[in-house]
Design a protein around this motif. Structure first.
Motif, PDB file in Angstrom:
ATOM      1  N   MET A   1      -2.993  -2.040   2.204  1.00 42.35           N
ATOM      2  CA  MET A   1      -3.602  -1.836   3.494  1.00 42.35           C
ATOM      3  C   MET A   1      -2.546  -1.367   4.468  1.00 42.35           C
ATOM      4  O   MET A   1      -1.366  -1.637   4.289  1.00 42.35           O
ATOM      5  N   LYS A   2      -2.959  -0.675   5.482  1.00 41.21           N
ATOM      6  CA  LYS A   2      -2.034  -0.167   6.485  1.00 41.21           C
ATOM      7  C   LYS A   2      -1.659  -1.291   7.452  1.00 41.21           C
ATOM      8  O   LYS A   2      -2.437  -2.193   7.710  1.00 41.21           O
ATOM      9  N   LEU A   3      -0.453  -1.208   7.989  1.00 45.45           N
ATOM     10  CA  LEU A   3       0.035  -2.202   8.936  1.00 45.45           C
ATOM     11  C   LEU A   3      -0.917  -2.352  10.120  1.00 45.45           C
ATOM     12  O   LEU A   3      -1.169  -3.457  10.583  1.00 45.45           O
ATOM     13  N   ASP A   5      -4.014  -2.283  10.151  1.00 44.32           N
ATOM     14  CA  ASP A   5      -5.257  -2.976   9.778  1.00 44.32           C
ATOM     15  C   ASP A   5      -5.171  -4.485   9.983  1.00 44.32           C
ATOM     16  O   ASP A   5      -6.192  -5.170   9.936  1.00 44.32           O
ATOM     17  N   ASN A  21       7.593   1.062   3.809  1.00 45.06           N
ATOM     18  CA  ASN A  21       7.647   2.346   4.496  1.00 45.06           C
ATOM     19  C   ASN A  21       7.108   3.382   3.516  1.00 45.06           C
ATOM     20  O   ASN A  21       7.711   3.637   2.469  1.00 45.06           O
ATOM     21  N   ASP A  22       5.950   3.950   3.819  1.00 42.27           N
ATOM     22  CA  ASP A  22       5.302   4.903   2.914  1.00 42.27           C
ATOM     23  C   ASP A  22       6.065   6.211   2.773  1.00 42.27           C
ATOM     24  O   ASP A  22       5.833   6.961   1.835  1.00 42.27           O
ATOM     25  N   ASP A  61       1.674   3.928  11.632  1.00 43.59           N
ATOM     26  CA  ASP A  61       0.738   4.383  10.599  1.00 43.59           C
ATOM     27  C   ASP A  61       1.439   4.824   9.314  1.00 43.59           C
ATOM     28  O   ASP A  61       0.789   5.124   8.315  1.00 43.59           O
ATOM     29  N   SER A  62       2.764   4.819   9.301  1.00 39.26           N
ATOM     30  CA  SER A  62       3.527   5.163   8.100  1.00 39.26           C
ATOM     31  C   SER A  62       3.939   3.947   7.293  1.00 39.26           C
ATOM     32  O   SER A  62       4.765   4.049   6.384  1.00 39.26           O
ATOM     33  N   PHE A  63       3.362   2.785   7.598  1.00 40.58           N
ATOM     34  CA  PHE A  63       3.723   1.546   6.922  1.00 40.58           C
ATOM     35  C   PHE A  63       2.497   0.875   6.328  1.00 40.58           C
ATOM     36  O   PHE A  63       1.431   0.840   6.940  1.00 40.58           O
ATOM     37  N   SER A  64       2.680   0.344   5.120  1.00 42.12           N
ATOM     38  CA  SER A  64       1.645  -0.433   4.451  1.00 42.12           C
ATOM     39  C   SER A  64       2.104  -1.876   4.346  1.00 42.12           C
ATOM     40  O   SER A  64       3.301  -2.167   4.421  1.00 42.12           O
TER      41      SER A  64
END
Length: 87
Positions: A1-3, A5, A21-22, A61-64
């Motif tokens: 899931m994205k950070l 979320d 870090n995606d 938005d670049s982190f899960s």
């Protein structure tokens, strides 16, 4: 899931989590007595400095996020160290 979320009450859990870090694959392991509150703190300048720099550089938005283990508050330190040692 994205950070991004992690923002509702279903994440009111104590756990060990991993932020990925995606873009570059770097990983941060952390603990939270309440995951929802922890991630609210990360949106303010209270996050660890390296993590804040990465958030600013790449954007949230670049982190899960992965929940590594749900555990009791009493187990957080020991469980976090276990996962840090595995890296």
């Amino acid at each position: 899931m994205k950070l991004l979320d992690i923002n509702n009450k279903k994440f009111n859990i104590s756990c060990i989590y991993k932020i990925i870090n995606d873009i570059n694959g770097k990983i941060y392991i952390g603990q939270a007595q309440n995951l929802n509150l922890r991630f609210r703190e990360y949106r303010r300048p209270r996050a660890p400095p390296k993590l804040m720099r990465a958030f600013k550089k790449y954007g949230l938005d670049s982190f899960s996020v992965e929940i590594v283990k749900i555990c009791s508050i009493n187990e957080l330190d020991k469980t976090e160290q276990f996962w840090l040692d595995k890296l």
